[in-house]
Design a protein around this motif. Structure first.
Motif, short mmCIF file in Angstrom:
data_model
loop_
_atom_site.label_atom_id
_atom_site.label_comp_id
_atom_site.label_asym_id
_atom_site.label_seq_id
_atom_site.Cartn_x
_atom_site.Cartn_y
_atom_site.Cartn_z
N LEU A 1 0.83 -1.21 0.00
CA LEU A 1 0.00 0.00 0.00
C LEU A 1 0.87 1.26 0.00
O LEU A 1 0.56 2.25 -0.67
CB LEU A 1 -0.95 0.02 1.19
N THR B 1 1.00 4.17 -2.77
CA THR B 1 0.79 5.57 -2.40
C THR B 1 1.90 6.46 -2.94
O THR B 1 1.64 7.52 -3.53
CB THR B 1 0.74 5.70 -0.86
N VAL C 1 1.64 9.63 -5.54
CA VAL C 1 2.13 10.99 -5.30
C VAL C 1 3.00 11.44 -6.48
O VAL C 1 2.85 12.56 -6.99
CB VAL C 1 2.97 11.05 -4.00
N ARG D 1 -6.56 -5.13 -4.36
CA ARG D 1 -7.80 -4.56 -3.79
C ARG D 1 -8.38 -5.55 -2.79
O ARG D 1 -8.71 -5.20 -1.66
CB ARG D 1 -8.80 -4.31 -4.92
N PHE E 1 -6.42 -5.95 0.61
CA PHE E 1 -6.62 -4.88 1.59
C PHE E 1 -8.02 -4.93 2.21
O PHE E 1 -8.19 -4.74 3.40
CB PHE E 1 -6.36 -3.51 0.96
N LEU E 2 -9.01 -5.22 1.37
CA LEU E 2 -10.37 -5.27 1.90
C LEU E 2 -10.56 -6.46 2.84
O LEU E 2 -11.39 -6.40 3.75
CB LEU E 2 -11.38 -5.33 0.75
N LYS F 1 -8.27 -6.12 6.42
CA LYS F 1 -8.47 -4.72 6.79
C LYS F 1 -7.87 -4.37 8.14
O LYS F 1 -7.06 -3.44 8.25
CB LYS F 1 -9.99 -4.47 6.82
N LEU G 1 -4.67 -1.92 8.56
CA LEU G 1 -4.87 -0.58 9.15
C LEU G 1 -4.03 -0.43 10.43
O LEU G 1 -3.51 0.66 10.71
CB LEU G 1 -6.34 -0.34 9.44
N LEU H 1 -0.49 0.22 9.22
CA LEU H 1 -0.41 1.56 8.62
C LEU H 1 -0.46 2.64 9.69
O LEU H 1 0.20 3.68 9.57
CB LEU H 1 -1.53 1.76 7.60
N GLN I 1 9.74 12.69 10.41
CA GLN I 1 9.47 13.99 9.79
C GLN I 1 9.82 15.11 10.76
O GLN I 1 10.42 16.11 10.41
CB GLN I 1 7.97 14.10 9.45
N LEU J 1 6.65 14.48 1.67
CA LEU J 1 6.13 13.60 2.72
C LEU J 1 4.73 14.04 3.15
O LEU J 1 3.88 13.20 3.47
CB LEU J 1 7.08 13.59 3.92
N GLY J 2 4.49 15.35 3.14
CA GLY J 2 3.15 15.84 3.46
C GLY J 2 2.13 15.35 2.44
O GLY J 2 1.05 14.87 2.80
N ARG J 3 2.49 15.46 1.17
CA ARG J 3 1.58 14.96 0.13
C ARG J 3 1.38 13.45 0.28
O ARG J 3 0.28 12.93 0.07
CB ARG J 3 2.18 15.21 -1.26
N PHE J 4 2.47 12.77 0.60
CA PHE J 4 2.39 11.31 0.75
C PHE J 4 1.41 10.94 1.86
O PHE J 4 0.57 10.05 1.69
CB PHE J 4 3.79 10.76 1.06
N THR J 5 1.50 11.63 2.98
CA THR J 5 0.63 11.30 4.12
C THR J 5 -0.84 11.55 3.77
O THR J 5 -1.71 10.73 4.07
CB THR J 5 1.02 12.12 5.36
N GLU K 1 -2.19 11.41 0.87
CA GLU K 1 -2.59 10.37 -0.08
C GLU K 1 -2.79 9.03 0.64
O GLU K 1 -3.73 8.29 0.36
CB GLU K 1 -1.47 10.25 -1.12
N LEU K 2 -1.89 8.75 1.58
CA LEU K 2 -2.00 7.50 2.33
C LEU K 2 -3.31 7.47 3.13
O LEU K 2 -3.98 6.44 3.21
CB LEU K 2 -0.80 7.33 3.27
N PHE K 3 -3.67 8.62 3.69
CA PHE K 3 -4.91 8.69 4.46
C PHE K 3 -6.12 8.44 3.57
O PHE K 3 -7.09 7.81 3.99
CB PHE K 3 -5.02 10.05 5.17
N LEU L 1 -6.21 6.49 0.96
CA LEU L 1 -6.28 5.05 0.71
C LEU L 1 -6.66 4.28 1.97
O LEU L 1 -7.43 3.31 1.92
CB LEU L 1 -4.95 4.55 0.15
N GLN L 2 -6.12 4.71 3.12
CA GLN L 2 -6.49 4.07 4.39
C GLN L 2 -7.99 4.15 4.60
O GLN L 2 -8.64 3.21 5.03
CB GLN L 2 -5.79 4.78 5.56
N ALA M 1 -10.24 4.49 2.29
CA ALA M 1 -10.93 3.61 1.32
C ALA M 1 -10.94 2.18 1.84
O ALA M 1 -11.93 1.45 1.67
CB ALA M 1 -10.24 3.69 -0.04
N ILE M 2 -9.84 1.75 2.46
CA ILE M 2 -9.81 0.40 3.04
C ILE M 2 -10.83 0.30 4.16
O ILE M 2 -11.63 -0.64 4.23
CB ILE M 2 -8.39 0.07 3.56
N LEU N 1 -9.93 1.77 -4.70
CA LEU N 1 -8.63 1.10 -4.61
C LEU N 1 -8.21 0.55 -5.97
O LEU N 1 -7.08 0.71 -6.40
CB LEU N 1 -8.68 -0.04 -3.58
N TYR O 1 -7.09 3.24 -8.36
CA TYR O 1 -5.79 3.78 -7.95
C TYR O 1 -4.66 2.83 -8.37
O TYR O 1 -3.65 3.25 -8.95
CB TYR O 1 -5.77 3.96 -6.42
#
Lengths: 309, 309
Positions: free
Chosen positions: A194, A198, A202, A237, A240-241, A244, A248, A251, A262, B251-255, B257-259, B261-262, B264-265, B273, B276
């Protein structure tokens, strides 16, 4: 090698089933290998390249008389496939699967399992970023792990027989509790996938800003992420579903940890970063010592590289 | 090939400088190659394996009479090294560097640059997870990009000459604005490295819970992260501290984007998913078409793999 199963039915004809077909036929581990895939195109390709002894136009026909049935479809499809084939399974047959998630597959399959048929869930830790009926090859499982997550009442003789087949295809087997499997795989596979998806996403946004430079200059680390993120979308897909909670959970830990690093960057905390990067390096050594990867620099992409000389 | 520089001084004797030494000596691109490293152990190893024509005990001695000086130290050390060698540089000499960050290196080096000495910042996009004087090899740069980020008043003749050397070592060259370089590399290299370090750190915590299983079963994706996260800790600490803004931006953009997808899961949004993961797959194709990676499955780890047959 001698024949271990008289007839093996492969349901789903992607990378894993295709590689099993190659491996079993190369060593004559099965009297006959039948195959079925839902898509007519996949069946046509499988016939064209002679992937199995017989490609059937229904799952029922493929499993008829089989003493081993392999469910090699995305984990979200396992329950439906099992419901479809259940009435056609031979008494005493073994059904196994190759899904990357075990608990949800067990929950989906068990209600449909006929009396007298053995179900032994499994998961080969092997794959490439390619998929489809042409992607398989006989050595895919060689020296890789194939985890079996048998249920408490699993028949020992049926388990030993499946174990023999897996070993004969070159894999190392281990047994694991299904729930524990799903947590370990969330760490070693699901979360990394995942994260790779991601990061590639980006980069895709930025590519629209910076032209093709992101692709052009990808060799500096990013391309390894793109390989992981090129894996089959439907399979992932479903992973991940269906895993879950564990995904999560991992993650969540990942995000916490990323924020710590960071913050260290933002505060200019060099010692913290250095200490962290030194610790992660040790893990790599563990993986090489465990025989799970090559020490060749850059995965041996540079054939002339000879470190330590 | 004919001699391009009469004397090349390598300051710092790690993977990049070592590979330059091998490449230049293999093709006689330099009349003499001198080398210096701060650590006595590194100098001893470099002497033992005959890495350069001459290993010097001071940077001043190494750069004396050199028409090309290569700064191949962590980016945080560039300013100090430049201050130290400045009084000893020959008039008309070119100084270049191989740091992964360009703006902060320029800011650190320029104040010390003597009149009549050319400074041409550079960055070879090449490397492996190995480091130190034994890690280099002549073909490291072959078919890889070597970005030059010349300053507005750079001498064209000096630039063309450096360009020739880089090309003779097998690299493709391109020119870029330093700030743009730092942003592109934050996407293609710096953020992916930090993410890999983070994921490996998470796994390390869990390893203490789940024993060695994380290492044992790493082949499912995680091992690719550990390779990236095995790179030199000092080099990478400096990269993050010196490309702070661009790295934190990505890294900000990555986070974010990760959120997405998280979420969506968590919500069970399969179509999102799938869409993407299909999009990221296309990026991989772009990289292979751009010649930046091999299409061999799993980086050719499985020599028998032949997709599409």
């Amino acid at each position: 090698m001698s024949v271990i199963y008289q007839r093996v039915a492969l349901i789903g004809l992607g990378l894993i089933a295709g590689s099993m077909a190659h491996a079993m036929r190369e060593q004559a581990l099965a009297g006959e290998v039948t195959g079925f895939a839902r898509s007519p195109e996949t069946r046509a390709v499988a016939r064209e390249i002679g992937l199995c002894d017989r490609i059937c136009d229904s799952a029922a026909e493929a499993v008829a008389g089989a003493d081993l049935v392999v469910l090699a479809v995305p984990v979200g499809a396992m329950g439906d496939v099992m419901a479809e084939i259940a009435p056609h399974l031979a008494p005493g047959a073994t059904v196994t699967d190759v899904g990357s998630v075990k608990q949800s597959v067990i929950e989906a399959v068990l209600p449909h399992l006929p009396q007298g048929v053995h179900f032994i869930p499994g998961h080969p830790l092997a794959g490439t970023e390619h998929s489809g009926p042409r992607a398989g090859f006989a050595s895919l499982f060689r020296n890789r792990w194939w985890l079996l997550t048998p249920l408490p009442d699993t028949d020992e003789a049926a388990l030993a027989r499946l174990d023999r087949l897996v070993g004969a295809m070159g894999a190392k087997t281990d047994r694991m509790d299904p729930g524990h499997h799903d947590l370990v795989l969330a760490v070693t596979s699901h979360a990394p996938h995942l994260i790779a998806y991601t990061m590639v996403g980006v980069a895709d946004h930025l590519r629209r800003v910076s032209g093709e430079e992101v692709i052009q200059y990808s060799a500096a680390g990013f391309r390894d992420f793109t390989r992981i993120a090129a894996s089959d979308p439907t399979m992932w897909r479903d992973v991940f579903l269906h895993n879950k909670e564990a995904t999560l959970d991992i993650l969540g830990r990942f995000t916490e940890e990323l924020f710590v690093l960071q913050r260290a960057i933002r505060m200019g905390d060099g010692p913290q970063l250095h200490e962290y990067f030194t610790r992660t390096r040790a893990i790599r050594r563990g993986i090489i010592e465990a025989g799970q990867d090559t020490e060749a620099p850059d995965f041996g992409r540079s054939p002339e590289a000879r470190p330590g000389e």
